[in-house]
Design a protein around this motif. Structure first.
Motif, short mmCIF file in Angstrom:
data_model
loop_
_atom_site.label_atom_id
_atom_site.label_comp_id
_atom_site.label_asym_id
_atom_site.label_seq_id
_atom_site.Cartn_x
_atom_site.Cartn_y
_atom_site.Cartn_z
N GLY A 243 0.41 -0.58 0.05
CA GLY A 243 -0.10 -0.04 0.37
C GLY A 243 0.90 1.22 -0.23
N ALA A 244 1.52 1.54 0.27
CA ALA A 244 3.16 2.39 0.29
C ALA A 244 3.71 2.38 -1.69
CB ALA A 244 4.11 2.27 1.33
N ARG A 245 3.74 3.81 -1.17
CA ARG A 245 4.61 3.77 -2.86
C ARG A 245 6.15 4.69 -2.63
NH1 ARG A 245 1.77 6.69 -7.55
NH2 ARG A 245 3.55 7.45 -9.12
N LEU A 246 7.23 4.26 -2.90
CA LEU A 246 8.64 3.84 -2.34
C LEU A 246 8.90 4.73 -3.93
CD1 LEU A 246 9.60 1.23 -0.56
CD2 LEU A 246 8.45 3.25 0.55
N GLY B 227 18.08 9.50 -2.64
CA GLY B 227 17.63 8.36 -1.96
C GLY B 227 16.48 7.58 -1.94
N TYR B 228 15.72 7.13 -1.70
CA TYR B 228 14.72 7.08 -1.77
C TYR B 228 14.13 7.81 -1.55
CZ TYR B 228 14.45 2.42 -3.98
OH TYR B 228 14.26 1.13 -4.90
N ALA B 229 12.52 7.90 -1.38
CA ALA B 229 11.24 8.89 -0.58
C ALA B 229 10.22 8.42 -0.85
CB ALA B 229 11.24 10.21 -1.80
N ILE B 230 9.48 8.46 0.16
CA ILE B 230 8.90 7.87 0.97
C ILE B 230 7.08 8.60 0.10
CG2 ILE B 230 7.05 6.75 2.12
CD1 ILE B 230 9.51 5.55 4.47
N ASN B 231 6.24 7.75 -0.66
CA ASN B 231 5.30 9.35 -1.31
C ASN B 231 3.45 8.73 -0.54
OD1 ASN B 231 7.21 10.84 -2.48
ND2 ASN B 231 7.14 9.98 -4.55
N LYS B 232 4.27 8.04 0.01
CA LYS B 232 2.73 7.47 0.50
C LYS B 232 2.66 6.09 1.27
CE LYS B 232 -1.60 5.20 -0.74
NZ LYS B 232 -2.88 4.70 -1.51
N TYR B 233 2.71 5.88 2.54
CA TYR B 233 3.22 5.59 3.48
C TYR B 233 1.87 4.33 3.26
CZ TYR B 233 6.40 8.75 5.64
OH TYR B 233 7.61 9.11 6.03
N PRO B 234 2.14 2.43 4.31
CA PRO B 234 1.47 1.76 4.44
C PRO B 234 0.35 1.93 5.22
CG PRO B 234 3.18 1.39 4.67
CD PRO B 234 3.93 2.84 4.65
N ASN B 235 -0.84 1.85 5.34
CA ASN B 235 -1.69 2.01 5.99
C ASN B 235 -2.19 2.00 7.10
OD1 ASN B 235 -3.91 2.53 2.50
ND2 ASN B 235 -3.11 0.84 2.72
#
Length: 363
Positions: free
Chosen positions: A221-224, A231-239
């Protein structure tokens, strides 16, 4: 020789000389024109080469932006389909046509590992630790743990827990699988503790750019997203959601999403992505105590600490002020950990809902 013949001979010679000179002039003019054209073409080539040298970086940026935008659109399309299919009943699916262009899709197998456990009944505090691939360590503070069911990838084994606090060692006959469910019962067969450990897979979209690969990982459910040289950016976190019920009892909802069968993804510029729901499993519920959630991410070491900071960041404010005893909410589990968290105060009774959505990529 007669006078008339002499005159005729000189006339022909003059005409020949005039014709020859005219031909020479024409050839010189033709050579001059060719040289001029060659010089003009040379100048055009030099100028165009200079222009291309100047604008090439801009052309590269244009191509990169096009590939980057296309990869983001593809990721959004796939993400939407996973959400739709994942929330559907078992057996419901969807087929999508996707134009990949310069992008490619692959599977991120077993990218994350989540372990969730909590006490559900009575007054005992039980803790389960994995040691290696087959061994469990079980602690029962008040010694009420009596029997245990261990289900690994659908196969269940039962075990009688020795009396006492422990730690008690249980060795499974085979290595623990992708999904492990452990249930501990007391002497009266009440379910007093539950543990769920699940390995999660996802989908990766890659697009080749001039400076490297642009990567989007859709996992749990996340979007990395990873841009070249960053580096990696977390544009959406798990629910994960925290709120309260009408009686002010805290409620935590955690949704885990597993996408398997990535080896069945087609290759080519235009593909069909066939997704099907494998159903939804739910665990825990009301009267949950001593909630403990641990997680890891093999995609990059920075992901799990960022997850923890997103959900427990307020705890550090109370800690810096020396008033952690007043904190209510998610925080590190008992010690300063970057991969485990629980609800504070730890013995708070709450409503905890864990759901696991399973999506399968079909051929």
């Amino acid at each position: 020789m007669s006078q008339s013949n002499c005159g005729q001979d000189f006339s022909e010679a003059a005409e020949f000389y005039s014709t020859h000179n005219s031909k020479i002039r024409d050839e010189k003019d033709a050579v001059s024109e060719i040289i001029g054209v060659v010089m003009l073409l040379t100048m055009v080539i030099v100028v165009m080469g200079g222009v291309m040298t100047i604008i090439q970086p801009y052309l590269n940026d244009f191509d990169d932006n096009k590939d980057w935008s296309q990869a983001k659109v593809i990721a959004s399309q796939i993400e939407e389909k996973i959400q739709t299919v994942g929330s559907s009943p078992d057996g419901v699916g969807a087929i999508s046509s996707i134009s990949l262009g310069n992008s490619m899709i692959s599977s991120t197998s077993s990218a994350e590992l989540w372990t969730v456990q909590a006490d559900l009944f009575g007054y005992d505090k039980i803790d389960i630790e994995f040691s290696g691939t087959q061994l469990l360590l079980i602690n029962s503070i008040n010694g009420t743990a009596h029997t245990m069911n261990v289900t690994t990838d659908g196969t269940t084994n039962s075990w009688g827990i020795p009396t006492g606090e422990g730690p008690h060692q249980y060795e499974n006959s085979v290595a623990f699988g992708k999904t492990v469910i452990i249930e501990i019962f007391d002497l009266e067969e009440n379910l007093i503790h539950q543990l769920v450990r699940v390995s999660l897979s996802g989908i990766r979209i890659e697009s080749g750019m001039q400076s490297g690969d642009y990567i989007v990982d859709l996992i749990n459910g996340a979007r990395l997203e990873k841009i070249p040289y960053q580096g990696y950016a977390i544009n959406k976190y798990p629910n994960l959601r925290i709120d309260s019920l009408n009686n002010d009892i805290p409620r935590i909802s955690l949704l885990l999403v597993d996408v398997t069968g990535g080896q069945n993804i087609e290759t080519g510029r235009d593909i069909k992505l066939n997704l099907e729901s494998a159903g939804i499993q739910t665990f825990f519920g009301e009267d949950t105590r001593n909630l403990r959630i641990s997680f890891s991410c093999s995609i990059d070491d920075v992901i799990a600490p960022q997850y923890l900071n997103q959900w427990t960041g307020d705890y550090e404010l109370y800690q810096s002020a020396g008033i952690t005893n007043q904190y209510e909410g998610l925080g590190p589990w008992e010690r300063l950990s970057n991969t485990e968290m629980g609800y504070h105060p730890i013995d708070t009774t709450l409503f905890f809902d864990l759901s696991i959505q399973r999506v399968v990529v079909l051929e």
